[in-house]
Design an enzyme around this catalytic site. Structure first.
Site, PDB file in Angstrom:
ATOM      1  N   GLN A 297      -6.603  -1.343   2.462  1.00  0.00           N
ATOM      2  CA  GLN A 297      -6.323  -1.344   4.222  1.00  0.00           C
ATOM      3  C   GLN A 297      -6.862  -0.137   4.939  1.00  0.00           C
ATOM      4  O   GLN A 297      -7.132   0.825   4.084  1.00  0.00           O
ATOM      5  CB  GLN A 297      -4.788  -0.757   3.693  1.00  0.00           C
ATOM      6  CG  GLN A 297      -3.543  -0.518   4.701  1.00  0.00           C
ATOM      7  CD  GLN A 297      -2.168  -0.337   5.334  1.00  0.00           C
ATOM      8  OE1 GLN A 297      -2.520   1.090   4.308  1.00  0.00           O
ATOM      9  NE2 GLN A 297      -1.231  -0.846   5.539  1.00  0.00           N
TER      10      GLN A 297
ATOM     11  N   CYS B  26       2.037   2.881   9.768  1.00  0.00           N
ATOM     12  CA  CYS B  26       2.422   4.486   9.591  1.00  0.00           C
ATOM     13  C   CYS B  26       3.390   4.875  10.861  1.00  0.00           C
ATOM     14  O   CYS B  26       2.534   5.393  11.430  1.00  0.00           O
ATOM     15  CB  CYS B  26       1.134   4.820   9.373  1.00  0.00           C
ATOM     16  SG  CYS B  26       1.732   6.718   8.061  1.00  0.00           S
TER      17      CYS B  26
ATOM     18  N   PRO C   2       0.752  -1.139   0.288  1.00  0.00           N
ATOM     19  CA  PRO C   2      -0.238   0.006  -0.344  1.00  0.00           C
ATOM     20  C   PRO C   2       0.359   1.044  -0.521  1.00  0.00           C
ATOM     21  O   PRO C   2       1.695   1.171   0.707  1.00  0.00           O
ATOM     22  CB  PRO C   2      -0.736  -0.194   1.319  1.00  0.00           C
ATOM     23  CG  PRO C   2       0.102  -1.062   1.882  1.00  0.00           C
ATOM     24  CD  PRO C   2       0.643  -1.933   1.282  1.00  0.00           C
ATOM     25  N   MET C   3       0.704   2.357  -0.641  1.00  0.00           N
ATOM     26  CA  MET C   3       1.830   3.610  -1.002  1.00  0.00           C
ATOM     27  C   MET C   3       0.601   4.830  -1.292  1.00  0.00           C
ATOM     28  O   MET C   3       0.256   5.177  -2.124  1.00  0.00           O
ATOM     29  CB  MET C   3       2.465   3.570  -1.997  1.00  0.00           C
ATOM     30  CG  MET C   3       3.898   2.449  -1.484  1.00  0.00           C
ATOM     31  SD  MET C   3       4.710   2.636  -2.691  1.00  0.00           S
ATOM     32  CE  MET C   3       4.031   1.386  -4.128  1.00  0.00           C
TER      33      MET C   3
ATOM     34  N   GLY D 296       6.923  -2.077  -2.795  1.00  0.00           N
ATOM     35  CA  GLY D 296       6.112  -0.979  -3.000  1.00  0.00           C
ATOM     36  C   GLY D 296       7.603  -0.179  -4.162  1.00  0.00           C
ATOM     37  O   GLY D 296       7.466  -0.513  -4.860  1.00  0.00           O
TER      38      GLY D 296
ATOM     39  N   GLY E  27      12.718  -2.952   1.121  1.00  0.00           N
ATOM     40  CA  GLY E  27      14.184  -2.499   0.504  1.00  0.00           C
ATOM     41  C   GLY E  27      14.446  -3.797  -0.296  1.00  0.00           C
ATOM     42  O   GLY E  27      15.803  -4.321  -0.811  1.00  0.00           O
TER      43      GLY E  27
ATOM     44  N   HIS F   7       7.066  -5.141   7.835  1.00  0.00           N
ATOM     45  CA  HIS F   7       8.047  -3.921   7.642  1.00  0.00           C
ATOM     46  C   HIS F   7       9.329  -3.676   8.244  1.00  0.00           C
ATOM     47  O   HIS F   7       8.886  -3.801   9.502  1.00  0.00           O
ATOM     48  CB  HIS F   7       7.458  -2.908   7.237  1.00  0.00           C
ATOM     49  CG  HIS F   7       8.319  -1.575   6.318  1.00  0.00           C
ATOM     50  ND1 HIS F   7       8.052  -0.502   6.547  1.00  0.00           N
ATOM     51  CD2 HIS F   7       9.909  -1.684   5.928  1.00  0.00           C
ATOM     52  CE1 HIS F   7       9.087   0.270   6.131  1.00  0.00           C
ATOM     53  NE2 HIS F   7      10.179  -0.457   5.609  1.00  0.00           N
TER      54      HIS F   7
HETATM   55  C1  LIG Z   1       4.881   6.722  -1.149  1.00  0.00           C
HETATM   56  C2  LIG Z   1       4.524   5.829  -0.440  1.00  0.00           C
HETATM   57  C3  LIG Z   1       3.831   5.728   0.717  1.00  0.00           C
HETATM   58  C4  LIG Z   1       2.982   4.761   1.567  1.00  0.00           C
HETATM   59  N1  LIG Z   1       2.191   4.721   1.752  1.00  0.00           N
HETATM   60  C5  LIG Z   1       1.720   3.203   2.703  1.00  0.00           C
HETATM   61  C6  LIG Z   1       0.785   3.383   3.027  1.00  0.00           C
HETATM   62  O1  LIG Z   1      -0.341   4.585   3.013  1.00  0.00           O
HETATM   63  N2  LIG Z   1      -0.184   2.590   4.111  1.00  0.00           N
HETATM   64  C7  LIG Z   1       1.849   1.348   4.608  1.00  0.00           C
HETATM   65  O2  LIG Z   1       0.755   0.518   5.499  1.00  0.00           O
HETATM   66  N3  LIG Z   1       2.732   1.926   4.178  1.00  0.00           N
HETATM   67  C8  LIG Z   1       2.536   3.016   3.366  1.00  0.00           C
HETATM   68  N4  LIG Z   1       3.748   3.033   2.709  1.00  0.00           N
HETATM   69  C9  LIG Z   1       5.071   2.016   3.478  1.00  0.00           C
HETATM   70  C10 LIG Z   1       5.020   0.565   2.544  1.00  0.00           C
HETATM   71  O3  LIG Z   1       3.845   0.306   1.932  1.00  0.00           O
HETATM   72  C11 LIG Z   1       6.755  -0.129   2.263  1.00  0.00           C
HETATM   73  O4  LIG Z   1       5.946  -0.872   3.622  1.00  0.00           O
HETATM   74  C12 LIG Z   1       7.329   0.518   2.006  1.00  0.00           C
HETATM   75  O5  LIG Z   1       7.816   1.325   1.222  1.00  0.00           O
HETATM   76  C13 LIG Z   1       8.638  -0.985   2.243  1.00  0.00           C
HETATM   77  O6  LIG Z   1       8.703  -1.127   1.263  1.00  0.00           O
HETATM   78  P1  LIG Z   1       9.706  -0.845  -0.249  1.00  0.00           P
HETATM   79  O7  LIG Z   1      10.967  -0.862   0.613  1.00  0.00           O
HETATM   80  O8  LIG Z   1       9.900  -2.016  -0.838  1.00  0.00           O
HETATM   81  O9  LIG Z   1       9.100   0.595  -0.829  1.00  0.00           O
HETATM   82  C14 LIG Z   1       4.222   4.012   2.253  1.00  0.00           C
HETATM   83  C15 LIG Z   1       5.900   3.915   0.914  1.00  0.00           C
HETATM   84  C16 LIG Z   1       5.415   4.641   0.225  1.00  0.00           C
HETATM   85  C17 LIG Z   1       6.948   5.094  -0.445  1.00  0.00           C
END
Ligand SMILES: Cc1cc2nc3c(=O)[nH]c(=O)nc-3n(C[C@H](O)[C@H](O)[C@H](O)COP(=O)(O)O)c2cc1C
Length: 321
Positions: A59, A89, A7-8, A222, A202, A160
Site C-alpha cells: 500500500q 487515510c 493495512p495497519m 483489520g 467493523g 472502508h
Molecule cells: C492501528 C491502525 C493503523 C491503520 N493504518 C492504515 C493504513 O496504513 N492504511 C490504511 O488504508 N488503513 C489503515 N487503517 C485502517 C484499516 O486498514 C481498516 O480500514 C480499519 O481499521 C477498519 O477495518 P476494521 O474495522 O476491520 O479494523 C489502520 C487501522 C488501524 C487500527
C-alpha cells in the site's frame, strides 16, 4: 472467496505478517501504508517478498505521478502481487501532505496516478478508500471517483464502509465515530458490477464475515485479526476448509523458529505482535506478563517457547475452566 488483512501502520509490518501467515496460509496480506517519499528514500527498496508472504499487496500513498512510477518500479522488482493506493487515510499529517482521504474529491488527479502506475507495471492496481469525506452521506463524489479511476485502469476497490471526517476527529476516532454504512457499499457494488468492490470495517465475527463473503466475494479485516490473531484459525477451518489448525503453542514455536539471530537486536519489534495470541483464554494475562518479561530483559527471544501455559497451579489460581 478472498479475505484480506487490512493495512495497519505500526502493525502489519514484516513480523506481524510472518505471524499471520503461520496461522493462515490463505489470507491475502497488505503492508502498512508507505509514503512515496519514504519508499524512494530507501524504506523497502531492497525488500524481496519471500515465498511465504505471498500474496502480499503493497500500500502506497502520495501525490506525484513521477514518484508513483518510481515506486511502482521498485515494488514490481521486489515481487509484490498488487499495488494499492491509500485514498482513505484521515490523519491530519497525511492530509497536510495532500494525500489520503482528501484525494476522494480529486479524482482526475488520482486517475492520472493510476495511469502512471499502469504505464510501468503489469501488477494489478487497486484503491482503498472510504464512502466520502465530511458528514455528507451523498455518494456522488465516491461514484465519480470510482468511475474515473476505474477508467484509468484501477480494477479493485476496498471500501472502508464509513466516511472520513477530516477536521476535528482524530485518526483513531475516525475508525469508530463515523457510522458504518454497509448498504452504501452495496450501492457502489451494484453501480459498478464490472469491478471488484470489497467491503471493510467493523467485521468481528464469522457469521457476518460469511454473510458478507457471500455478497462481495472478498472481505477485509483489520483490528479483529490484530486483537485476536488466533481467530484466523477459525477462518482457515470454517471458511477455507483447510486443515492448518495450529495450537497457540505451535504457532509461537513456528514463529520463533522463523526469526533470524539478528532479531534478538530487535526484540521489541519481533515479539510485540504476539501479545494477543492467548486472547480470550485464561492464559491471556499470564502470557502478556511473560512476553513482557522476555522483551524487557537479557533473555534471548527463544525463551518465549518456554511459556508454561499448562501450569496447573496457575490454572487453578486464575480459575481456568
Ligand atoms: C492501528 C491502525 C493503523 C491503520 N493504518 C492504515 C493504513 O496504513 N492504511 C490504511 O488504508 N488503513 C489503515 N487503517 C485502517 C484499516 O486498514 C481498516 O480500514 C480499519 O481499521 C477498519 O477495518 P476494521 O474495522 O476491520 O479494523 C489502520 C487501522 C488501524 C487500527
Amino acid at each position: 472467496m478472498k479475505i484480506f488483512l487490512a493495512p495497519m501502520v505500526g502493525r502489519t509490518d514484516k513480523y506481524f505478517r510472518k505471524l499471520v501467515r503461520i496461522i493462515s496460509p490463505n489470507i491475502i496480506m497488505f503492508t502498512e501504508m508507505i509514503t512515496l517519499d519514504s519508499l524512494i528514500r530507501g524504506n523497502l527498496r531492497d525488500y524481496t517478498v519471500n515465498k511465504q508472504e505471498h500474496p502480499l499487496v503493497a500500500q502506497i500513498a502520495g501525490n506525484d505521478s513521477d514518484k508513483f512510477i518510481e515506486c511502482a518500479e521498485i515494488l514490481t522488482k521486489s515481487g509484490f502481487d498488487e499495488i494499492n493506493l491509500n485514498i482513505g487515510c484521515p490523519s491530519a499529517k497525511v492530509v497536510k501532505g495532500g494525500f489520503g482521504a482528501c484525494q476522494i474529491i480529486d479524482p482526475f488527479k488520482v486517475a492520472e496516478f493510476v495511469e502512471a502506475i499502469k504505464s510501468c507495471t503489469d501488477l494489478p492496481v487497486s484503491i482503498k478508500t472510504r464512502l466520502g469525506i465530511g458528514y455528507d452521506q451523498d455518494l456522488d463524489d465516491i461514484k465519480k471517483f470510482i468511475r474515473l479511476t476505474s477508467e484509468a485502469g484501477c480494477e479493485i476497490f476496498y471500501i472502508h464502509a464509513r466516511n472520513a471526517i477530516l477536521n476535528g476527529l482524530s485518526t483513531r476516532k475516525n475508525r469508530s465515530v463515523p457510522p458504518l454504512r454497509y448498504d452504501d457499499v452495496m450501492i457502489l457494488k451494484e453501480t459498478f458490477p464490472h469491478l471488484k468492490v470489497y467491503i471493510n470495517g467493523g467485521i468481528v465475527n464469522l457469521e457476518d464475515l460469511n454473510e458478507l463473503l457471500a455478497v462481495y466475494g472478498g472481505v477485509m479485516l483489520g483490528r479483529k485479526i490484530y486483537d485476536d490473531p488466533m481467530f484466523l484459525n477459525d477462518i482457515e477451518k470454517k471458511i477455507f476448509f483447510s486443515n492448518n489448525y495450529l495450537s497457540t503453542q505451535k504457532v509461537i514455536s513456528r514463529y520463533i523458529d522463523q526469526l533470524e539471530p539478528e532479531d534478538n537486536q530487535n526484540k521489541l519489534f519481533a515479539l510485540r505482535h504476539l501479545s494477543n495470541l492467548y486472547k480470550g483464554t485464561c492464559y491471556a494475562k499470564k502470557w502478556r506478563k511473560y512476553l513482557h518479561s522476555v522483551i524487557n530483559s537479557d533473555q534471548p527471544l527463544q525463551n518465549i517457547k518456554n511459556f508454561d501455559y499448562r501450569d496447573k497451579n496457575e490454572e487453578r489460581k486464575i480459575n481456568c475452566s
